[in-house]
Write a protein that holds these residues in place. Structure first.
Motif, PDB file in Angstrom:
ATOM      1  N   VAL A  57     -12.211 -17.377   7.339  1.00 39.75           N
ATOM      2  CA  VAL A  57     -12.561 -18.709   6.846  1.00 39.75           C
ATOM      3  C   VAL A  57     -11.782 -18.940   5.546  1.00 39.75           C
ATOM      4  CG1 VAL A  57     -14.600 -17.993   5.469  1.00 39.75           C
ATOM      5  CG2 VAL A  57     -14.474 -20.302   6.414  1.00 39.75           C
ATOM      6  N   ALA A  69     -17.042 -26.263   2.356  1.00 38.93           N
ATOM      7  CA  ALA A  69     -16.537 -26.294   3.736  1.00 38.93           C
ATOM      8  C   ALA A  69     -16.791 -24.949   4.419  1.00 38.93           C
ATOM      9  CB  ALA A  69     -15.047 -26.627   3.742  1.00 38.93           C
ATOM     10  N   ALA A  70     -16.607 -23.858   3.682  1.00 34.00           N
ATOM     11  CA  ALA A  70     -16.845 -22.522   4.258  1.00 34.00           C
ATOM     12  C   ALA A  70     -18.320 -22.365   4.623  1.00 34.00           C
ATOM     13  CB  ALA A  70     -16.409 -21.435   3.280  1.00 34.00           C
ATOM     14  N   GLU A  72     -20.459 -24.742   5.311  1.00 32.91           N
ATOM     15  CA  GLU A  72     -20.772 -25.594   6.475  1.00 32.91           C
ATOM     16  C   GLU A  72     -20.277 -24.957   7.767  1.00 32.91           C
ATOM     17  OE1 GLU A  72     -19.379 -29.629   5.737  1.00 32.91           O
ATOM     18  OE2 GLU A  72     -20.558 -29.614   3.879  1.00 32.91           O
ATOM     19  N   TRP A  73     -19.082 -24.390   7.701  1.00 36.44           N
ATOM     20  CA  TRP A  73     -18.518 -23.769   8.908  1.00 36.44           C
ATOM     21  C   TRP A  73     -19.370 -22.576   9.357  1.00 36.44           C
ATOM     22  CZ3 TRP A  73     -16.485 -18.985  10.228  1.00 36.44           C
ATOM     23  CH2 TRP A  73     -15.847 -18.942  11.478  1.00 36.44           C
ATOM     24  N   GLN A  76     -22.528 -23.896  10.933  1.00 33.74           N
ATOM     25  CA  GLN A  76     -22.337 -24.415  12.298  1.00 33.74           C
ATOM     26  C   GLN A  76     -22.112 -23.281  13.292  1.00 33.74           C
ATOM     27  OE1 GLN A  76     -19.037 -27.052  11.770  1.00 33.74           O
ATOM     28  NE2 GLN A  76     -20.282 -28.547  10.652  1.00 33.74           N
ATOM     29  N   GLU A  77     -21.317 -22.308  12.859  1.00 30.76           N
ATOM     30  CA  GLU A  77     -20.908 -21.227  13.764  1.00 30.76           C
ATOM     31  C   GLU A  77     -22.037 -20.221  14.018  1.00 30.76           C
ATOM     32  OE1 GLU A  77     -17.511 -20.150  15.997  1.00 30.76           O
ATOM     33  OE2 GLU A  77     -17.904 -21.886  14.740  1.00 30.76           O
TER      34      GLU A  77
END
Ligand SMILES: NC(=O)c1ccc[n+]([C@@H]2O[C@H](COP(=O)([O-])OP(=O)(O)OC[C@H]3O[C@@H](n4cnc5c(N)ncnc54)[C@H](OP(=O)(O)O)[C@@H]3O)[C@@H](O)[C@H]2O)c1
Length: 241
Positions: A57, A69-70, A72-73, A76-77
């Motif tokens: 990431v 952003a990290a 959030e990713w 989500q993941e």
């Protein structure tokens, strides 16, 4: 999903890459934090080739947007984060004794080594609280031990990197305070001293390998529920503040 999810900041090289490798070897799904995504992906690919579950990431720890952003990713993941290892750090250019260190080197040390650590923790906290028993490990140093650096007989008193040493003392304080803040959540928070390891930061002639240095951080990242919290540990056990 049964694998624990572990994020290591600054995992493209040095001790961080070894922490990622060892967490992967112990069965974690590893997230390789890298300010350069291409180099992060190369590291993840290297680990995957060894049979480790690894993904990269983009994570520049001094950039709030990148941190968000990290987070959030990862949310989500994976929906949670079981292990956060705050490994990324610098010895700023020109770091030196207190009487002569450039003020800019002090600012840079605190920006990367302290402010960024707190910012990453804040962003990841909801994900850490979503895990059943998360662990946070902050990379510190024997150079942050006031007892050792204040002892003229200790070799630690001869390393004149005021920005680095003072910033890692601040990391110790974040560790102690956060351990108390998160005790009701069952989250253990500790600081790790890897010892002097052969990396770009540690010097290529340092006595310990990055893998040896990584081991203490991995131990603290995988502590049982009754493990310590709010402490600074090296390979041989607890270090004095
Ligand atoms: N080596 C030692 O002897 C020693 C001793 C005591 C404590 N420690 C601690 O152990 C940790 C790892 O040290 P190391 O020797 O492995 O250091 P290193 O070889 O210099 O690696 C530092 C890592 O941090 C990353 N990084 C630096 N600034 C960053 C930023 N702003 N955003 C994201 N990533 C950033 C680097 O990424 P790039 O590849 O993109 O530059 C690299 O992956 C540090 O916290 C250090 O203070 C090391």
């Amino acid at each position: 999903m049964t694998k624990k999810i572990a994020l290591v900041t600054g995992a493209t090289r040095g001790i961080g890459r070894e922490i990622a490798r060892q967490l992967g070897q112990s069965g974690h799904q590893v997230v390789v934090g890298a300010r350069d995504l291409g180099r992060g992906q190369a590291t993840a690919k290297e680990l995957v080739a060894e049979g480790i579950d690894a993904v990269a990431v983009q994570l520049e720890v001094t950039d709030q947007e990148s941190i968000q952003a990290a987070a959030e990713w990862i949310g989500q993941e994976f929906g949670r984060l079981d292990v956060l290892v705050n490994n990324a750090a610098v010895i700023a250019d020109g770091d030196a004794a207190v009487g002569v260190v450039p003020v800019e080197a002090l600012r840079r040390s605190f920006e990367v080594n302290v402010v960024a650590v707190a910012a990453v923790i804040q962003a990841m906290l909801p994900l850490l609280k979503a895990a059943p028993a998360a662990r946070i490990v902050n990379l510190s140093s024997e150079l942050a031990s006031l007892t050792r650096v204040g002892d003229p007989a200790s070799p630690m008193s001869t390393i004149l990197t005021a920005g680095y040493n003072a910033s890692k003392v601040a990391v110790n304080m974040l560790t102690v305070m956060l351990a108390t803040e998160l005790s009701a959540d069952g989250i253990l928070v500790n600081a790790a001293d890897p010892g002097n390891c052969a990396t770009e930061m540690g010097g290529w002639d340092a006595p310990r390998t990055p893998a040896q240095g990584a081991a203490v951080a991995v131990r603290l990242a995988t502590l049982p529920a009754d493990g310590p919290t709010g402490e600074l540990h090296a390979e041989d056990g607890r270090l004095p503040w």
